[in-house]
Design a protein around this motif. Structure first.
Motif, short mmCIF file in Angstrom:
data_model
loop_
_atom_site.label_atom_id
_atom_site.label_comp_id
_atom_site.label_asym_id
_atom_site.label_seq_id
_atom_site.Cartn_x
_atom_site.Cartn_y
_atom_site.Cartn_z
N THR A 290 -5.03 3.72 -9.81
CA THR A 290 -4.07 3.33 -8.78
C THR A 290 -4.71 2.36 -7.79
N LEU A 291 -5.93 2.66 -7.37
CA LEU A 291 -6.63 1.80 -6.42
C LEU A 291 -7.00 0.46 -7.07
N GLU B 82 -5.59 14.78 -5.73
CA GLU B 82 -5.85 13.62 -6.59
C GLU B 82 -7.22 13.77 -7.24
N THR B 83 -7.31 13.34 -8.48
CA THR B 83 -8.59 13.32 -9.18
C THR B 83 -9.01 11.87 -9.36
N SER B 84 -10.24 11.68 -9.78
CA SER B 84 -10.71 10.31 -10.00
C SER B 84 -9.90 9.63 -11.10
N PHE B 85 -9.44 10.40 -12.09
CA PHE B 85 -8.67 9.82 -13.19
C PHE B 85 -7.30 9.34 -12.75
N GLY C 27 0.81 -1.21 0.00
CA GLY C 27 0.00 0.00 0.00
C GLY C 27 0.85 1.27 0.00
N LYS C 28 1.94 1.26 0.76
CA LYS C 28 2.83 2.42 0.80
C LYS C 28 3.49 2.65 -0.55
N LYS C 29 3.77 1.57 -1.28
CA LYS C 29 4.41 1.70 -2.59
C LYS C 29 3.44 2.19 -3.65
N ILE C 30 2.20 1.69 -3.64
CA ILE C 30 1.26 1.95 -4.72
C ILE C 30 0.42 3.20 -4.49
N LEU C 31 -0.12 3.37 -3.29
CA LEU C 31 -1.05 4.47 -3.02
C LEU C 31 -0.30 5.81 -2.98
N PRO C 32 -1.01 6.91 -3.29
CA PRO C 32 -0.37 8.24 -3.23
C PRO C 32 0.10 8.56 -1.81
N LYS C 33 1.07 9.44 -1.71
CA LYS C 33 1.59 9.84 -0.40
C LYS C 33 0.51 10.55 0.38
N GLY C 34 0.54 10.34 1.69
CA GLY C 34 -0.42 11.00 2.56
C GLY C 34 -1.68 10.19 2.80
N TYR C 35 -1.77 8.99 2.23
CA TYR C 35 -2.94 8.14 2.44
C TYR C 35 -2.60 7.03 3.43
N ALA C 36 -3.58 6.70 4.27
CA ALA C 36 -3.39 5.67 5.28
C ALA C 36 -4.43 4.58 5.09
N MET C 37 -4.08 3.37 5.51
CA MET C 37 -4.98 2.22 5.44
C MET C 37 -5.34 1.79 6.85
#
Length: 173
Positions: free
Chosen positions: A160-161, A152-155, A55-65
């Motif tokens: 990414t998700l 981040e936009t939906s596009f 998740g840390k590698k793929i998701l944008p910075k600043g996002y938490a799971m």
């Protein structure tokens, strides 16, 4: 994995007048899952440690799971958290295939589902002044409920998700 839904078609005749016929169009709709929230919750009690690293590698910075069986909530660290009651309602309605029939309440806001795919639901905030949205992805054993926000936009966020969900599916989730 899909149900077929037959509905009547309208054909155009000469001179452009519509005429109803007996022909049937076949439209595919996602199959409704008869699994319940509690059954999913008992199937998976914890996530593999590799998922956090992925998740840390793929998701944008600043996002938490945050994992609470049977869902994985993803949002910005500064965002309001997903409540257990909202998650239960979202997972239950997604299992029934009815997320798009009502507003989805999550992360302290209301969202309208604009797109339904085989395993995914995408929505926008009903307050158009806010530029955020929600993504719900159902896998075999887990649901991903994510909220994206500016910049981040939906596009950018949705592909990414979806990639992250594909990787989870490879791990058997």
């Amino acid at each position: 994995e899909r149900l077929l839904l037959a509905r009547p078609c309208v054909l155009l005749m000469k001179r452009g007048r519509p005429r109803s016929t007996q022909l049937q169009c076949i439209e595919t709709i996602p199959q409704v899952n008869d699994t319940t929230f509690e059954e999913l919750k008992s199937q998976l009690l914890e996530l593999d440690q590799r998922i956090a690293v992925l998740g840390k590698k793929i998701l944008p910075k600043g996002y938490a799971m945050k994992f609470e069986s049977p869902y994985l909530a993803i949002s910005k660290i500064t965002d309001k958290k997903l409540s257990a009651d909202d998650a239960r309602v979202l997972v239950s309605t997604a299992l029934q295939g009815n997320v798009h029939r009502q507003y989805a309440q999550a992360f302290g806001g209301y969202y309208i589902v604009t797109t339904c795919r085989d395993r995914s639901f995408y929505g926008k905030n009903v307050d158009t002044s806010k530029k955020n949205g929600i993504v719900i992805i159902r896998l075999k054993r887990i649901f991903i409920i994510a909220r994206y926000d500016v910049p981040e936009t939906s596009f950018e966020f949705i592909p990414t998700l979806e990639l992250f969900a594909d990787k989870l599916a490879e791990f058997g989730y």
